[in-house]
Write a protein that holds these residues in place. Sequence first.
Motif, short mmCIF file in Angstrom:
data_model
loop_
_atom_site.label_atom_id
_atom_site.label_comp_id
_atom_site.label_asym_id
_atom_site.label_seq_id
_atom_site.Cartn_x
_atom_site.Cartn_y
_atom_site.Cartn_z
N ALA A 1 0.82 -1.21 0.00
CA ALA A 1 0.00 0.00 0.00
C ALA A 1 0.86 1.26 0.00
N GLN A 2 1.93 1.28 0.76
CA GLN A 2 2.82 2.45 0.77
C GLN A 2 3.48 2.67 -0.58
N THR A 3 3.95 1.56 -1.19
CA THR A 3 4.60 1.68 -2.50
C THR A 3 3.61 2.16 -3.57
N SER A 4 2.41 1.62 -3.55
CA SER A 4 1.40 2.02 -4.55
C SER A 4 0.98 3.47 -4.35
N LEU A 5 0.90 3.90 -3.09
CA LEU A 5 0.52 5.28 -2.82
C LEU A 5 1.56 6.26 -3.36
N ARG A 6 2.83 5.96 -3.17
CA ARG A 6 3.87 6.82 -3.71
C ARG A 6 3.84 6.83 -5.24
N SER A 7 3.54 5.70 -5.84
CA SER A 7 3.44 5.65 -7.29
C SER A 7 2.28 6.48 -7.81
N ILE A 8 1.14 6.43 -7.10
CA ILE A 8 -0.02 7.21 -7.50
C ILE A 8 0.27 8.70 -7.39
N ILE A 9 1.00 9.11 -6.37
CA ILE A 9 1.33 10.53 -6.20
C ILE A 9 2.15 11.03 -7.38
N GLY A 10 3.13 10.23 -7.81
CA GLY A 10 3.98 10.65 -8.92
C GLY A 10 3.27 10.70 -10.26
N ASN B 1 -10.35 14.85 -7.48
CA ASN B 1 -10.73 13.64 -8.20
C ASN B 1 -10.21 12.41 -7.46
N ARG B 2 -10.58 12.28 -6.20
CA ARG B 2 -10.03 11.20 -5.38
C ARG B 2 -10.66 9.85 -5.67
N GLU B 3 -11.88 9.85 -6.17
CA GLU B 3 -12.54 8.58 -6.44
C GLU B 3 -11.77 7.78 -7.49
N LYS B 4 -11.34 8.45 -8.52
CA LYS B 4 -10.58 7.78 -9.56
C LYS B 4 -9.23 7.29 -9.02
N LEU B 5 -8.59 8.10 -8.20
CA LEU B 5 -7.31 7.69 -7.62
C LEU B 5 -7.48 6.52 -6.66
N ASN B 6 -8.58 6.50 -5.93
CA ASN B 6 -8.83 5.38 -5.02
C ASN B 6 -9.00 4.07 -5.78
N GLN B 7 -9.70 4.15 -6.90
CA GLN B 7 -9.86 2.94 -7.70
C GLN B 7 -8.53 2.45 -8.27
N GLY B 8 -7.73 3.38 -8.78
CA GLY B 8 -6.42 2.98 -9.29
C GLY B 8 -5.52 2.42 -8.20
N LEU B 9 -5.56 3.01 -7.03
CA LEU B 9 -4.76 2.50 -5.92
C LEU B 9 -5.23 1.13 -5.47
N ARG C 1 -11.46 -1.98 -0.13
CA ARG C 1 -11.44 -0.61 -0.63
C ARG C 1 -10.23 0.12 -0.09
N VAL C 2 -9.87 1.19 -0.79
CA VAL C 2 -8.75 2.04 -0.40
C VAL C 2 -9.23 3.49 -0.46
N GLU C 3 -8.95 4.26 0.58
CA GLU C 3 -9.37 5.65 0.64
C GLU C 3 -8.18 6.54 0.98
#
Length: 321
Positions: free
Chosen positions: A113-122, A132-140, A157-159
Amino acid sequence: MVVELIAAVLSAGALYFVAGARVVQQFERGVVFRLGRVRGGVRNPGFTMIVPIVDRMRKVNLQIVTMPVPAQEGITRDNVTVKVDAVVYFKVVHAADAIINVEDYRFAVSQMAQTSLRSIIGKSDLDDLLSNREKLNQGLELMIDSPAIGWGVQIDRVEIKDVSLPETMKRSMARQAESERERRARIINADAEFQASKKLADAAAVMSDTPAALQLRLLQTVVAVAAEKNSTLVLPFPVELLRFLERAQPGPHPAVEQPRAAVPAASAGPSAPVPEAAAEAHPGGGPPADPAEELPADLRDALAADPLLDSVRPQRPSDVS
């Protein structure tokens, strides 16, 4: 002797029962290892028995686990440094895989989860992280769920909980929002003025066709002002009335020069000498000219029209003598 043997057998049986008895809770599943290998299927909730010393059973919790993801600092795609934290909801769906395929499925999910979160930020812009957090939550969720399937874990789920911005960025965004609101206010005000001007133009057209409407409107204004119980009454004065009075005012009349009193010749005496300057100015021997006649025409008319200025009117030389 027989009684002692029976007692020993019963004691051994009771000891075996106590050592091999296991109870699995409703939210748990049991995985039995016999000499290091998985024995049979997963033990369902309820009472179950295992072989003491030979078998070893591990219980796996199937409840949904709420795991907070520590705040991760990264740089967005539009080069803004942010710090984002999230929360992951997951559960175990295959107890045997969660025990066999991964050493510690909780720790594995946390690191993923930490690695994916950093990837989503970049990969995201700042506006996407904020709005647009809903789309980011789905991708995460997809990024974490892909490797978790082999661990017997399902990501529910991820929020994204919070996005922390630098103070300078917060001030910049505040100025931007203030400018945007000021722009909207000016546009709304200008539109209101435009609509009001159109309505006023229509009202003026109606009043021009019916002059009595202007007087009625004036009376309504007076009534509205008088209803406030003010000591001062403001009475509007129509501009049209001023224009009417201006047209009705007559033009200025030409000034009429007042006749001056003639100086009798006897006052000077029969033997009064004529000044040499006057004789030179009038070689013909006539009476000396009035100094006022030598003034401009407009000033001469003003002197003749105003009796107050008559005292300062230039005098004849005969009057001075």
